[in-house]
Design an enzyme around this catalytic site. Structure first.
Site, PDB file in Angstrom:
ATOM      1  N   CYS A   2     -25.975   8.246  30.122  1.00  0.00           N
ATOM      2  CA  CYS A   2     -26.671   6.996  30.393  1.00  0.00           C
ATOM      3  C   CYS A   2     -27.442   7.103  31.698  1.00  0.00           C
ATOM      4  CB  CYS A   2     -25.680   5.853  30.496  1.00  0.00           C
ATOM      5  SG  CYS A   2     -24.631   5.625  29.060  1.00  0.00           S
ATOM      6  N   ARG A  27     -31.948  12.097  29.484  1.00  0.00           N
ATOM      7  CA  ARG A  27     -30.491  12.045  29.444  1.00  0.00           C
ATOM      8  C   ARG A  27     -29.978  11.587  28.084  1.00  0.00           C
ATOM      9  NH1 ARG A  27     -28.736  11.760  34.983  1.00  0.00           N
ATOM     10  NH2 ARG A  27     -26.862  10.605  34.481  1.00  0.00           N
ATOM     11  N   TRP A  74     -26.097   5.342  26.077  1.00  0.00           N
ATOM     12  CA  TRP A  74     -25.683   6.109  24.910  1.00  0.00           C
ATOM     13  C   TRP A  74     -24.322   5.573  24.501  1.00  0.00           C
ATOM     14  CZ3 TRP A  74     -28.318   9.760  22.106  1.00  0.00           C
ATOM     15  CH2 TRP A  74     -27.598  10.342  21.063  1.00  0.00           C
ATOM     16  N   ASN A  98     -22.004   3.624  33.667  1.00  0.00           N
ATOM     17  CA  ASN A  98     -22.040   4.918  33.000  1.00  0.00           C
ATOM     18  C   ASN A  98     -20.651   5.534  33.098  1.00  0.00           C
ATOM     19  OD1 ASN A  98     -22.843   7.241  31.766  1.00  0.00           O
ATOM     20  ND2 ASN A  98     -23.869   8.099  33.553  1.00  0.00           N
ATOM     21  N   GLY A  99     -20.092   5.996  31.975  1.00  0.00           N
ATOM     22  CA  GLY A  99     -18.772   6.612  31.997  1.00  0.00           C
ATOM     23  C   GLY A  99     -17.850   5.992  30.970  1.00  0.00           C
ATOM     24  N   GLU A 480     -13.907  33.769  28.267  1.00  0.00           N
ATOM     25  CA  GLU A 480     -15.020  33.034  28.845  1.00  0.00           C
ATOM     26  C   GLU A 480     -15.020  33.130  30.365  1.00  0.00           C
ATOM     27  OE1 GLU A 480     -18.146  30.290  29.730  1.00  0.00           O
ATOM     28  OE2 GLU A 480     -17.732  31.743  28.148  1.00  0.00           O
ATOM     29  N   LYS A 484     -18.100  34.624  32.575  1.00  0.00           N
ATOM     30  CA  LYS A 484     -18.763  33.909  33.669  1.00  0.00           C
ATOM     31  C   LYS A 484     -18.795  34.764  34.935  1.00  0.00           C
ATOM     32  CE  LYS A 484     -20.227  30.252  31.925  1.00  0.00           C
ATOM     33  NZ  LYS A 484     -20.514  31.126  30.777  1.00  0.00           N
ATOM     34  N   GLU A 487     -21.272  37.648  34.531  1.00  0.00           N
ATOM     35  CA  GLU A 487     -22.651  37.178  34.392  1.00  0.00           C
ATOM     36  C   GLU A 487     -23.309  36.933  35.741  1.00  0.00           C
ATOM     37  OE1 GLU A 487     -23.599  34.544  30.488  1.00  0.00           O
ATOM     38  OE2 GLU A 487     -22.082  33.705  31.821  1.00  0.00           O
ATOM     39  N   HIS A 503      -0.583  46.885  25.548  1.00  0.00           N
ATOM     40  CA  HIS A 503      -1.193  47.775  24.570  1.00  0.00           C
ATOM     41  C   HIS A 503      -2.430  48.462  25.134  1.00  0.00           C
ATOM     42  CE1 HIS A 503       1.484  46.544  21.357  1.00  0.00           C
ATOM     43  NE2 HIS A 503       1.304  45.282  21.739  1.00  0.00           N
ATOM     44  N   LYS A 603     -31.924  32.348  29.485  1.00  0.00           N
ATOM     45  CA  LYS A 603     -31.172  31.166  29.074  1.00  0.00           C
ATOM     46  C   LYS A 603     -31.011  31.123  27.564  1.00  0.00           C
ATOM     47  CE  LYS A 603     -28.995  27.333  29.674  1.00  0.00           C
ATOM     48  NZ  LYS A 603     -27.618  27.426  30.160  1.00  0.00           N
TER      49      LYS A 603
END
Length: 608
Positions: A2, A27, A74, A98-99, A480, A484, A487, A503, A603
């Site tokens: 929002c 947004r 939203w 908002n939230g 992940e 990160k 990267e 192993h 990206k």
């Protein structure tokens, strides 16, 4: 996400409120509205749909007034319509929000028992009534807001406009961003510098927990304990750039901090927060009851999100899932006869390998679906079903908020699938959706550990290799987290299922090898502790990310422990992503790499 804007001026503000909201259209929103004060009285104009509908309403019924608030919404609690659109108002005040207010049901019941009535289905209207009750009991505006903020649970940014007071705005933030803009005899509040940039480049960014009292002549800022504080004045680059870094050093850091907000809005697409029921977003119709098998496919970070998704679907909906890296999906020649849904995960919706895999599945006659952040993308146009992640623009090459929004969408979809298939009861659905509603607050609490994580990063920056370990839901996070780190810091890192340590990878363990262990106190915690014991026995440097129960239970000497709150298991992949992102970010900062544009990476990978 929002959008919020508030203006206190000597000139009429309605037109400028709408202009600022236009700059926040990126947004995402489904309704909009403004409120101003005219001769001390509150007046609102609201409209469902795009801002042009609000502009048409204002052309028919203009608003004067030199102080006002505006909002693009939203929908989370309640359908997108004019009644649920912001601003919400009582006889004393109007607010924009908002939230997600997690405890709005309890507060609403309490207020209704005191005789307060509600016009909308939203959680936001509860905040307006709560402050109104404080004022009805004799509190002034700022005391009423301060007392009410202490009652709210969740993540939010708020702006208040008060009947009879044309020289007062009050704002507050916890989790969701809010900034103050300073002009010549006028002041502004906005969701980010983009909204404020037509009016001023002098911006103060509120910190988490701050609330602010604004008048024509100045402002007062208070922290979460109501102590007066100052926040530095910055010159915003909002006029030069479409998306601004705000008070963050890099876009990646800003996007990490946007996660409480964008996760909340993604949740709103998949869960009716008023009823606590899961749903397929956008009015699409799909029933998981006949789905026997799902084929999941993605690339990079999206692949790890899909791997978590497999755990979700198999655990909560009891649907068998296949998972492939998209670049392998077409070439493996796997029989697809018993696949009822092919689900692809992509931030951009343009990833070449994932798009080719979608087309391969479609050509095989399989129903296709995408979890995607760009609704106008090729994948979104070509898929049968579109499951949106409302992360907003992500500028940093290393995905952060897009990843956690993907996980949020997949978790909510798994709940919907479980309900359709009868593996989740009605009470079970309510329990899970109410747990999901806690995500913005819990992610915000994880962000509060940044100083501790920065200390861990200083140590990590002294090494050239690292291992990440996890079991169950934490296994994809280990991969992940390793991705990160490599990267953006260029440190070689690998993520493993903790049970695989003996192993092969255990051969790497010595006193120069940092080992990051992701281990909430879940069903497999004790087994993960055993793996940590193996690392400790060989001198490995352990960084443990766990919860309060895990901190009490683990007994690894010399382990460096980062403690998060206890939480339901469905939430851990999302919340535990945050410290892994911050660890990679601060390690990269320590090493002086280009955080937002790491070498050799793009990206969106639009070639095979």
């Amino acid at each position: 996400m929002c959008g919020i804007i508030a203006i206190i001026s000597r000139e009429p503000v309605a037109g400028r409120l709408v202009d600022a909201l236009k700059r926040l259209e990126y947004r995402g929103y489904d309704s909009a509205g403004v409120a101003t004060l005219i001769d001390g009285e509150l007046h609102r104009r609201r409209a469902e749909g795009k801002l042009r509908n609000l502009e048409a309403r204002l052309a028919e019924q203009p608003l004067s007034g030199t102080i006002g608030i505006g909002h693009t919404r939203w929908a989370t609690h309640g359908v997108p319509n004019e009644t649920n659109a912001h601003p919400h108002a009582t006889a004393r005040l109007a607010i924009v929000h908002n939230g997600i207010i997690e405890n709005f049901r309890e507060l609403k019941a309490e207020l209704e028992a005191d005789g307060y009535r509600f016009a909308s289905e939203t959680d936001s209207e509860v905040v307006a009534a709560l402050v109104t009750r404080e004022m009805d009991r004799g509190a002034d505006e700022r005391s009423a807001v301060a007392a009410s903020l202490r009652r709210l649970e969740g993540a939010y940014s708020l702006a208040f406009l008060f009947r009879g007071n044309a020289d007062l705005l009050i704002g507050a933030r916890r989790g969701s961003p809010l900034a103050l803009g300073e002009g010549d005899g006028e002041m502004f509040l906005g969701s980010d510098a983009i909204a404020l940039s037509p009016f001023t480049d002098a911006v103060r960014y509120l910190e988490d927990g701050d609330w602010i009292v604004v008048s024509h002549g100045g402002h007062e800022i208070f922290d979460a304990e109501d102590h007066p504080v100052e926040r530095p004045l910055r010159r915003s680059t909002g006029k030069a750039f479409y998306v601004d870094k705000g008070n963050h050093r890099h876009f990646m850091q800003k996007e990490i901090y946007e996660q409480p907000e964008v996760i909340g809005h993604t949740l709103g697409a998949f869960v009716d927060m008023t009823s606590g029921r899961s749903r397929i977003p956008g009015g699409q119709r799909f029933d998981f009851s006949a789905v026997r098998r799902i084929a999941l496919s993605a690339c990079g970070t999206g692949y790890y999100a899909a791997l978590v998704g497999r755990y979700y679907f198999e655990r909560y909906a009891r649907i068998a899932c296949d998972l492939d890296v998209a670049s392998e999906f077409r070439y493996r020649e796997s029989p697809l006869d018993d696949v009822d849904l092919a689900l692809f995960v992509s931030q951009s919706g343009e990833t070449a390998d994932t798009l080719a895999s979608l087309r391969h599945a479609r050509d095989a006659g399989i129903r296709t679906a995408v979890v995607v952040n760009v609704p106008e993308s090729t994948m979104a146009r070509e898929a049968d079903l579109v499951f949106p992640t409302l992360a907003g623009p992500e500028i940093g090459v290393a995905s952060t908020k897009a990843f956690t929004c993907q996980l949020t969408a997949l978790a909510a979809l798994a709940v919907r699938a479980g309900v359709d298939r009868g593996t989740i009861s009605g009470d079970g659905e309510l329990e899970l959706t109410r747990a999901l509603a806690e995500l913005p607050r819990l992610v915000n609490e994880a962000l509060h550990r940044e100083d501790q994580i920065e200390l861990l990063a200083r140590d990590m920056a002294n090494h050239r290799h690292a291992l990440f370990l996890g079991r169950g839901f934490s296994f994809p996070l280990a991969m992940e987290g390793a991705l990160k780190l490599k990267e953006i810091s260029y440190i070689h890192a690998e993520g493993y299922a903790a049970g695989e340590l003996k192993h092969g990878p255990i051969a790497l363990i010595d006193d120069t090898m940092p080992v990051v262990v992701v281990a909430p106190h879940d069903r497999v915690f004790e087994k993960t502790v055993s793996n940590m014991q193996e690392v400790a026995a060989r001198g490995g440097k352990i960084m443990l990310i766990t919860d309060e129960s895990g901190t009490k239970a683990e007994a690894i000497r010399n382990a460096r422990v980062l403690t998060l709150p206890d939480m339901p298991e469905i939430l851990t992949p999302i919340v535990y992503s945050v410290p892994l992102q911050l660890l990679a970010y601060h390690t990269a900062v320590q090493m002086g790499t280009d955080v937002d544009q790491p070498r050799n990476l793009a990206k969106s990978v639009t070639v095979e």
